[in-house]
Design a protein around this motif. Structure first.
Motif, PDB file in Angstrom:
ATOM      1  N   VAL A 114       0.837  -1.174   0.110  1.00  9.33           N
ATOM      2  CA  VAL A 114       0.018  -0.024  -0.104  1.00  9.33           C
ATOM      3  C   VAL A 114       1.013   1.254  -0.110  1.00  9.33           C
ATOM      4  O   VAL A 114       1.751   1.309   0.882  1.00  9.33           O
ATOM      5  CB  VAL A 114      -0.944  -0.221   1.338  1.00  9.33           C
ATOM      6  N   THR A 115       0.681   1.943  -0.878  1.00  8.36           N
ATOM      7  CA  THR A 115       1.411   3.312  -1.086  1.00  8.36           C
ATOM      8  C   THR A 115       0.756   4.531  -0.828  1.00  8.36           C
ATOM      9  O   THR A 115       1.555   5.528  -0.322  1.00  8.36           O
ATOM     10  CB  THR A 115       1.972   3.519  -2.498  1.00  8.36           C
ATOM     11  N   CYS A 116      -0.503   4.616  -0.581  1.00  4.73           N
ATOM     12  CA  CYS A 116      -1.266   5.862  -0.233  1.00  4.73           C
ATOM     13  C   CYS A 116      -2.683   5.555   0.177  1.00  4.73           C
ATOM     14  O   CYS A 116      -3.125   4.383  -0.238  1.00  4.73           O
ATOM     15  CB  CYS A 116      -1.242   6.621  -1.523  1.00  4.73           C
ATOM     16  N   LEU A 117      -3.131   6.585   1.017  1.00  6.25           N
ATOM     17  CA  LEU A 117      -4.492   6.206   1.570  1.00  6.25           C
ATOM     18  C   LEU A 117      -5.053   7.612   2.136  1.00  6.25           C
ATOM     19  O   LEU A 117      -4.402   8.362   2.429  1.00  6.25           O
ATOM     20  CB  LEU A 117      -4.495   4.978   2.641  1.00  6.25           C
ATOM     21  N   GLN A 118      -6.201   7.572   2.148  1.00 18.08           N
ATOM     22  CA  GLN A 118      -6.917   8.822   2.812  1.00 18.08           C
ATOM     23  C   GLN A 118      -8.404   8.383   3.098  1.00 18.08           C
ATOM     24  O   GLN A 118      -9.024   7.394   2.444  1.00 18.08           O
ATOM     25  CB  GLN A 118      -6.909   9.880   1.771  1.00 18.08           C
ATOM     26  N   PHE A 119      -8.919   8.984   4.286  1.00 17.09           N
ATOM     27  CA  PHE A 119     -10.272   8.608   4.608  1.00 17.09           C
ATOM     28  C   PHE A 119     -10.824   9.915   5.278  1.00 17.09           C
ATOM     29  O   PHE A 119     -10.368  10.979   5.440  1.00 17.09           O
ATOM     30  CB  PHE A 119     -10.242   7.612   5.907  1.00 17.09           C
ATOM     31  N   ASP A 120     -12.273   9.755   5.046  1.00 17.41           N
ATOM     32  CA  ASP A 120     -13.371  10.770   5.714  1.00 17.41           C
ATOM     33  C   ASP A 120     -14.173  10.093   6.656  1.00 17.41           C
ATOM     34  O   ASP A 120     -13.921   9.250   7.039  1.00 17.41           O
ATOM     35  CB  ASP A 120     -13.911  11.732   4.432  1.00 17.41           C
TER      36      ASP A 120
END
Length: 675
Positions: free
Chosen positions: A563-569
């Motif tokens: 996994v290289t990137c992530l973002q959550f709301d």
């Protein structure tokens, strides 16, 4: 008719007898005839033979008669009135009032005639009106048929064509149907031409509206520039007011200290004399006065913009705003605060640069790391950078020595002298005239966080909490108020504990089924919010942590690569991986909500309220519109492939906020786009 001719002849005789004037001058026909005879006589005398004695007699008689006529007061008055008459009066004397009114109403100036639109249609206005009338039904009732037949008979009687038809009824009916079909075809042709004319008119209106839109868009840009000037003036005024208040406070303090003392005791006087003698023995007063007094460094107010630019929201999606050579090597990290605000970039050339996005110019360099920076974050005026030297540094950009107004004046002078950003480049790819001062960022360093034993590959901070991930296989939680590490999370140990607690293999460290990638980071990405932490690692798993207990709360299994990137709301978690896929997870259930794949590994990803932007090993940024489910490309590779089929440098990092996209490429170029 005979009576009318008699009346007209009588009228002409009355006009001749009464000597009605011509052209309103009072000269009658009889007088003109007499004048003509005299002129003829004079001319014949002048052109007659010289030896004829009668010529002089005729000439004398003609001239005497002419002088006699000209001496009459009535003739002289009429001649003078004719000479003094204006062309308008002459025209009115020749034309009737109704004819003058008709010509005035039907007159068209040349300016009006120039504005007549050119038309390529051959139909008249009446034909266009006839074509707009809806066609009647074929089947009519008896009353309508009777009315039509009676009107047809009346028309034939008026035209004198009431003749018996010799054609059989079937042939007449066919001819009638043929005429009707020809008429319908003609009307359809007229309607088609009318539709074409309307489309052309609409196209012209759209073109005019686009021109007006461009004008208003330029006006909006000027307003935003003026707005930035006013904000800078307001900031300078606030700083001046703050400095003046401090000076007044210092003056008041010095005034209180210089107040003459009250009557002192003899013992105090002796003590003062002994202290003064000691001071004189240590250092003379003249030397002491020459020593420079330390000046207090005054902190200026933050330079963050109060207003948010909105001009980019009105550009066409995929429009390029600017691009510039930011570094000499691959971009490893970039982030910015607001559109047209401040951006920080890092690259493998071991430099960290701060940029003014409104001008595309470098503000300064953040110096302090001993190796390249792998990750960074910009939040308001605070910047956090994580480096390959295993340290984390925090910077306060509000202490930078930078004046946007002065830089803007320099840019305008460069533009006036013919220099632009594509001109002579300095050592680092930008103009030498726009090179930042070496001391512009000296006051920005805040403190350094050192606890990791290997390079820092991911970090995220919110409020007073910062979480970092390193190649030493640990996550660390930092208190930014105290500037120290408050918790260390061992990823492998926590994964084993989660596996033992849940009695399953979901939480344990697992092989991805692929060959190990040396370039993949152990901790590829992370994000924190209060006590919640999401972390993506090289085994392809996304773990959700509870920072209060330091335990893994849930593990999301799905990726087959690091996994290289992530973002959550508040609802969804979006992850990107080297397995060339992007997955959208539902945080409420822990299941996959949506997923899609690309042709190359995903190295960077970020989303805003509408779009998910990813860097997937191509010369463009991959954009997914969540509203309509559409995929499209944005970046330099779109135009390059359309023009000459070339392939620009690969996009490595992307950031997007409010439709304002910044992308960093492998050759060190940074591009700014709207999407």
């Amino acid at each position: 008719m005979a009576h009318r001719d008699v009346s007209q002849s009588g009228r002409h005789r009355r006009e001749a007898s009464n000597g009605e004037s011509l052209l309103g001058t009072g000269v009658t026909t009889r007088q003109i005839q007499a004048f003509g005879q005299k002129v003829t006589t004079t001319a014949s005398h002048l052109m007659g033979p010289i030896g004829d004695p009668s010529s002089n007699v005729h000439y004398q008689h003609a001239m005497s008669g002419l002088h006699r006529e000209l001496r009459r007061p009535g003739i002289q008055q009429r001649v003078f009135s004719y000479a003094n008459a204006s062309p308008t009066e002459l025209v009115r004397s020749k034309l009737s009032t109704s004819e003058i009114q008709h010509r005035a109403l039907t007159y068209l100036s040349d300016d009006i005639l120039k504005n007549i639109p050119d038309t390529k249609h051959g139909y008249s206005l009446f034909q266009g009106f006839e074509a707009t009338i809806p066609e009647e039904d074929e089947e009519d009732d008896g009353t309508t048929q009777a009315r039509k037949s009676s009107s047809l008979k009346a028309r034939r009687l008026l035209e004198g064509r009431h003749e018996a038809s010799t054609d059989p009824p079937s042939l007449a009916r066919l001819r009638k149907e043929r005429d009707k079909a020809n008429h319908r075809l003609e009307m359809m042709t007229v309607r088609k031409n009318m539709c074409s004319a309307e489309i052309q008119e609409i196209d012209n209106k759209i073109s005019n509206l686009n021109n007006m839109r461009r004008i208003v868009l330029d006006r909006l840009g000027d307003v935003e520039q003026d707005e930035l000037h006013v904000e800078q003036e307001l900031l300078e005024l606030d700083n001046n007011i703050e400095e003046m208040v401090e000076d007044l406070d210092d003056a008041a303090t010095l005034g209180n200290a210089a107040t003459p003392p009250t009557e002192a005791d003899p013992g105090d006087e002796a003590l003062d004399q002994s202290v003064e003698a000691m001071d004189e023995s240590f250092m003379s007063a003249s030397i002491y006065e020459k020593l420079p007094s330390p000046k207090s460094t005054k902190r200026h107010r933050p330079t963050r913009r109060k207003s948010i630019p909105i001009r980019h929201e009105h550009f066409e999606p995929g429009s390029g705003i600017r691009d510039f050579q930011a570094h000499n090597d691959m971009i490893t990290a970039l982030d910015f605060d607001v559109p047209f605000g401040t951006m920080v970039t890092a690259a493998l050339d071991d430099t960290v640069r701060v940029w003014d996005l409104n001008l595309g110019r470098c503000i300064g360099l953040l110096e302090g790391h001993h190796a390249s920076v792998r990750c960074l974050q910009v939040e308001d005026n605070i910047v956090a950078t994580g480096s390959m030297d295993a340290s984390i540094r925090l910077w306060d950009l509000s202490k930078a020595d930078y004046s946007p107004r002065q830089t803007r004046l320099t840019a305008s002078s460069d533009k006036d002298t013919g220099h632009d950003d594509d001109g002579d480049e300095g050592e680092h790819g930008q103009e030498s005239s726009s090179a930042p001062h070496h001391s512009s960022m000296q006051g920005c360093p805040m403190f350094t966080l050192e606890a990791h034993v290997d390079e820092v590959t991911a970090l995220h901070f919110r409020n007073d909490t910062l979480v970092s991930g390193s190649a030493d296989k640990t996550l660390r939680q930092w208190d930014l108020v105290k500037g120290r590490c408050v918790q260390t999370l061992d990823v492998l140990w926590a994964a084993a504990q989660a596996s033992a607690t849940m009695n399953s293999n979901d939480g344990q460290w697992r092989a991805t089924g692929r060959l190990p990638d040396a370039s993949a980071d152990f901790v590829g990405a992370l994000q924190c919010f209060d006590a919640a932490l999401a972390c993506g690692t090289a085994d392809g798993m996304v773990r959700l942590w509870d920072l209060r207990s330091g335990q893994v709360h849930r593990s999301l299994v799905g990726h087959t690569g690091p996994v290289t990137c992530l973002q959550f709301d508040d609802v969804h978690l979006v992850t990107g991986s080297l397995d060339r896929s992007i997955r959208i997870w539902d945080l409420r259930t822990g299941s996959i909500f949506d997923a899609y794949a690309y042709d190359n590994p995903v190295t960077s990803m970020m989303f805003d309220s509408r779009r998910i932007v990813a860097a997937a090993g191509e010369g463009v940024a991959k954009i997914y519109d969540k509203a309509d489910g559409r995929h499209w490309d944005c970046g330099p590779g779109v135009a390059a492939e359309e023009e000459d089929g070339s392939h620009p440098s690969i996009v490595e990092r992307v950031r997007i906020k409010d439709g304002y996209l910044a992308e960093g490429r492998k050759d060190g170029v940074v591009g700014v786009w709207t999407c």
